[in-house]
Design a protein around this motif. Sequence first.
Motif, PDB file in Angstrom:
ATOM      1  N   TYR A  69      15.751  46.287  -6.197  1.00 19.04           N
ATOM      2  CA  TYR A  69      16.428  47.138  -5.213  1.00 19.04           C
ATOM      3  C   TYR A  69      17.069  48.330  -5.926  1.00 19.04           C
ATOM      4  O   TYR A  69      17.004  49.469  -5.453  1.00 19.04           O
ATOM      5  CB  TYR A  69      17.489  46.338  -4.450  1.00 19.04           C
ATOM      6  N   LEU A  85      15.884  40.890   0.097  1.00 18.32           N
ATOM      7  CA  LEU A  85      17.152  40.894  -0.655  1.00 18.32           C
ATOM      8  C   LEU A  85      18.269  40.500   0.292  1.00 18.32           C
ATOM      9  O   LEU A  85      18.405  41.084   1.369  1.00 18.32           O
ATOM     10  CB  LEU A  85      17.399  42.322  -1.188  1.00 18.32           C
ATOM     11  N   THR A  91      14.873  40.065 -10.623  1.00 18.33           N
ATOM     12  CA  THR A  91      15.429  39.601  -9.347  1.00 18.33           C
ATOM     13  C   THR A  91      15.285  40.713  -8.299  1.00 18.33           C
ATOM     14  O   THR A  91      15.064  41.881  -8.649  1.00 18.33           O
ATOM     15  CB  THR A  91      16.924  39.270  -9.503  1.00 18.33           C
ATOM     16  N   ALA A  92      15.444  40.304  -7.037  1.00 16.09           N
ATOM     17  CA  ALA A  92      15.374  41.292  -5.956  1.00 16.09           C
ATOM     18  C   ALA A  92      16.427  42.396  -6.138  1.00 16.09           C
ATOM     19  O   ALA A  92      16.114  43.567  -5.927  1.00 16.09           O
ATOM     20  CB  ALA A  92      15.515  40.605  -4.606  1.00 16.09           C
ATOM     21  N   SER A 151       5.418  41.853 -11.384  1.00 18.24           N
ATOM     22  CA  SER A 151       6.400  42.216 -10.356  1.00 18.24           C
ATOM     23  C   SER A 151       6.420  43.717 -10.136  1.00 18.24           C
ATOM     24  O   SER A 151       6.571  44.192  -9.008  1.00 18.24           O
ATOM     25  CB  SER A 151       7.802  41.745 -10.767  1.00 18.24           C
ATOM     26  N   ILE A 168       9.661  42.793  -0.413  1.00 22.90           N
ATOM     27  CA  ILE A 168      10.467  41.858  -1.188  1.00 22.90           C
ATOM     28  C   ILE A 168      11.832  41.798  -0.519  1.00 22.90           C
ATOM     29  O   ILE A 168      12.431  42.837  -0.190  1.00 22.90           O
ATOM     30  CB  ILE A 168      10.586  42.359  -2.646  1.00 22.90           C
ATOM     31  N   VAL A 201      11.553  47.055  -1.121  1.00 23.47           N
ATOM     32  CA  VAL A 201      12.534  45.968  -1.055  1.00 23.47           C
ATOM     33  C   VAL A 201      13.342  46.141   0.226  1.00 23.47           C
ATOM     34  O   VAL A 201      13.870  47.219   0.490  1.00 23.47           O
ATOM     35  CB  VAL A 201      13.489  46.002  -2.278  1.00 23.47           C
ATOM     36  N   TYR A 212       5.773  45.619  -6.714  1.00 22.69           N
ATOM     37  CA  TYR A 212       6.772  46.581  -6.227  1.00 22.69           C
ATOM     38  C   TYR A 212       6.117  47.935  -5.949  1.00 22.69           C
ATOM     39  O   TYR A 212       6.313  48.548  -4.895  1.00 22.69           O
ATOM     40  CB  TYR A 212       7.884  46.703  -7.277  1.00 22.69           C
ATOM     41  N   LEU A 268      10.930  36.110  -6.568  1.00 25.37           N
ATOM     42  CA  LEU A 268      10.849  37.137  -5.528  1.00 25.37           C
ATOM     43  C   LEU A 268      10.254  36.508  -4.280  1.00 25.37           C
ATOM     44  O   LEU A 268       9.277  35.777  -4.349  1.00 25.37           O
ATOM     45  CB  LEU A 268       9.965  38.299  -5.988  1.00 25.37           C
ATOM     46  N   GLN A 320       8.815  37.343  -0.388  1.00 23.40           N
ATOM     47  CA  GLN A 320       8.341  38.448   0.446  1.00 23.40           C
ATOM     48  C   GLN A 320       8.432  38.105   1.923  1.00 23.40           C
ATOM     49  O   GLN A 320       8.302  36.938   2.310  1.00 23.40           O
ATOM     50  CB  GLN A 320       6.886  38.776   0.097  1.00 23.40           C
ATOM     51  N   VAL A 322      15.194  32.854  -0.117  1.00 21.83           N
ATOM     52  CA  VAL A 322      15.755  34.161  -0.527  1.00 21.83           C
ATOM     53  C   VAL A 322      17.157  33.964  -1.067  1.00 21.83           C
ATOM     54  O   VAL A 322      17.527  34.503  -2.108  1.00 21.83           O
ATOM     55  CB  VAL A 322      15.788  35.156   0.662  1.00 21.83           C
TER      56      VAL A 322
END
Length: 233
Positions: free
Chosen positions: A8, A231, A3-4, A175, A229, A191, A179, A220, A222, A214
Amino acid sequence: MVTAPDLYALQETDQALDKARGRLAEIEAQLGESQEMILAREVAQEKRAGVDQLRSHLSEAEDSVEDIRTKAASVEGKLYGGTVTSPKELSDLSDDLKSLRHLVATREDTLLGLLVEIEDADAQLAAAQAEYADIESTWKQQQEDLLNEKAQLEPQIASLQARRDAQSSSVDRGSLRLYELLRERHGGYAVARVERGMCQGCRITLPMSLLQKVRSGVGLVQCVSCERILLVG
Ligand SMILES: [Zn+2]
């Protein structure tokens, strides 16, 4: 499924790692002798060599004056000793004595000049040595501080690295690649938070449909502009 918030959290660890490693590199670059100190030491060494050279000139000059004085005394002895009676010889001896005395006076002037120069050079040497001692003591303190900081940073980096390994191990390969690519592209900032409908990475206002995606927390999402990404919260 990553997950975001997971990414993060990973980003926070990575940013802390970047910062700690950057600081460590700075420290390592500052360890060892500074240019300022090397230069100050060279100046003090040059001044020392200058004083030594002047003292050696002084000693030679003293010997030379002593030699000429001895010669003058010997000529004087002959001139007034009564053994030489020829007026021509006496006149020659008198001339010799005069020129030797003149030479003594000249050499004595040189001696005095050297003494003055030595006094000046000694003062310059003392000043250069004091400056070097000053710089060296500041440098020693700085080196000690840097080494202490380094000793604290190294275990911090090790523990951050362990945390990073643990966090990244639960992220799927695709992912993680995304990232890392985004971090590389955006200076370590892959993120971005969304605040008041805006991507905090590039300050663009995001379309409502994207915001809903989101907020759903599924997969994810963007940013449409900077591709970071996103959050929420
Ligand atoms: Zn953006």
